[in-house]
Design an enzyme around this catalytic site. Structure first.
Site, mmCIF file in Angstrom:
data_model
loop_
_atom_site.group_PDB
_atom_site.id
_atom_site.type_symbol
_atom_site.label_atom_id
_atom_site.label_comp_id
_atom_site.label_asym_id
_atom_site.label_seq_id
_atom_site.Cartn_x
_atom_site.Cartn_y
_atom_site.Cartn_z
ATOM 1 N N CYS A 3 0.787 -1.172 -0.104
ATOM 2 C CA CYS A 3 0.062 -0.031 0.100
ATOM 3 C C CYS A 3 0.782 1.196 0.020
ATOM 4 C CB CYS A 3 -1.112 -0.096 1.209
ATOM 5 S SG CYS A 3 -0.315 0.031 2.704
ATOM 6 N N ARG A 9 -3.557 -0.860 5.378
ATOM 7 C CA ARG A 9 -4.023 -1.725 4.567
ATOM 8 C C ARG A 9 -3.004 -3.027 4.397
ATOM 9 N NH1 ARG A 9 -5.143 2.224 -0.212
ATOM 10 N NH2 ARG A 9 -3.259 2.941 0.761
ATOM 11 N N ASP A 117 -8.113 3.834 1.389
ATOM 12 C CA ASP A 117 -7.277 4.089 2.442
ATOM 13 C C ASP A 117 -8.056 4.678 3.489
ATOM 14 O OD1 ASP A 117 -5.404 5.377 4.092
ATOM 15 O OD2 ASP A 117 -4.502 6.477 2.404
HETATM 16 P P1 4NP Z 1 -1.746 2.639 4.117
HETATM 17 O O1 4NP Z 1 -2.490 3.893 4.966
HETATM 18 O O2 4NP Z 1 -1.284 3.163 2.784
HETATM 19 O O3 4NP Z 1 -3.178 1.893 3.937
HETATM 20 O O4 4NP Z 1 -0.721 2.422 5.034
HETATM 21 C C1 4NP Z 1 -1.872 5.153 4.861
HETATM 22 C C2 4NP Z 1 -1.016 5.520 6.024
HETATM 23 C C3 4NP Z 1 -0.235 6.517 6.178
HETATM 24 C C4 4NP Z 1 -0.468 7.721 5.287
HETATM 25 C C5 4NP Z 1 -1.269 7.497 4.185
HETATM 26 C C6 4NP Z 1 -1.960 6.291 4.009
HETATM 27 N N1 4NP Z 1 0.046 8.849 5.529
HETATM 28 O O5 4NP Z 1 -0.144 9.869 4.581
HETATM 29 O O6 4NP Z 1 0.900 9.099 6.434
#
Ligand code: 4NP
Length: 146
Positions: A3, A9, A117
């Site tokens: 991800c 995710r 997300d």
């Molecule tokens: P992930 O979610 O891609 O599912 O781990 C996110 C975690 C952190 C961030 C964005 C999406 N962030 O912008 O820090």
């Protein structure tokens, strides 16, 4: 399982798929395309929804996807179209490109092929993500075990 941050995710997808496969036969891992959270534990909301469903993902630590992952893995599942494109941009060969798949393409009953997300939302987003990944990893595991 890839991800953006590797804290929401993909740690869930990693833990869920691993739980559906016999130990020792498959190596399941996860990574993020971004470097924001390298070394961090999964988001507490991912840890919680995993735990509610009997999975312990506490020992996972975020890392960034790297070009060497194309050599170390046979299949690379992206959680959404943006991750998919970012991974493809790093591919060195046609074989690398063929390894990259959108995970929800494995699940014909889901029409929106992006795992949403959940980072900026509430707990219900994490529950939804858990449920669609759980359903999809059943399909992925049965294909791998066939
Ligand atoms: P992930 O979610 O891609 O599912 O781990 C996110 C975690 C952190 C961030 C964005 C999406 N962030 O912008 O820090």
């Amino acid at each position: 399982m890839v991800c953006l941050g590797n804290i929401c995710r993909s740690p869930l997808a990693h833990g869920i798929l691993e739980s559906k496969l016999p130990t020792g036969h498959f190596f399941v891992d996860s990574a993020g395309t971004a470097n924001y959270h390298i070394g961090s534990k999964p988001d507490h909301r991912s840890i919680h929804i995993a735990q509610v469903n009997g999975l312990d993902i506490n020992s996972q630590r975020a890392r960034q996807f790297s070009v060497s992952d194309f050599d170390n893995f046979d299949i690379i599942y992206a959680m959404d179209q943006s991750n998919y494109q970012n991974i493809l941009d790093l591919a060195q060969t046609e074989e690398d490109k063929r390894k990259v798949k959108l995970i929800l393409n494995e699940n014909p009953s889901i029409t929106d092929k992006n795992v949403p997300d959940p980072y900026y939302g509430g707990d219900s987003g994490f529950e939804y993500v858990f449920n669609i990944l759980n359903e999809t990893c059943d399909i992925v595991a049965s294909k791998l075990l066939y």
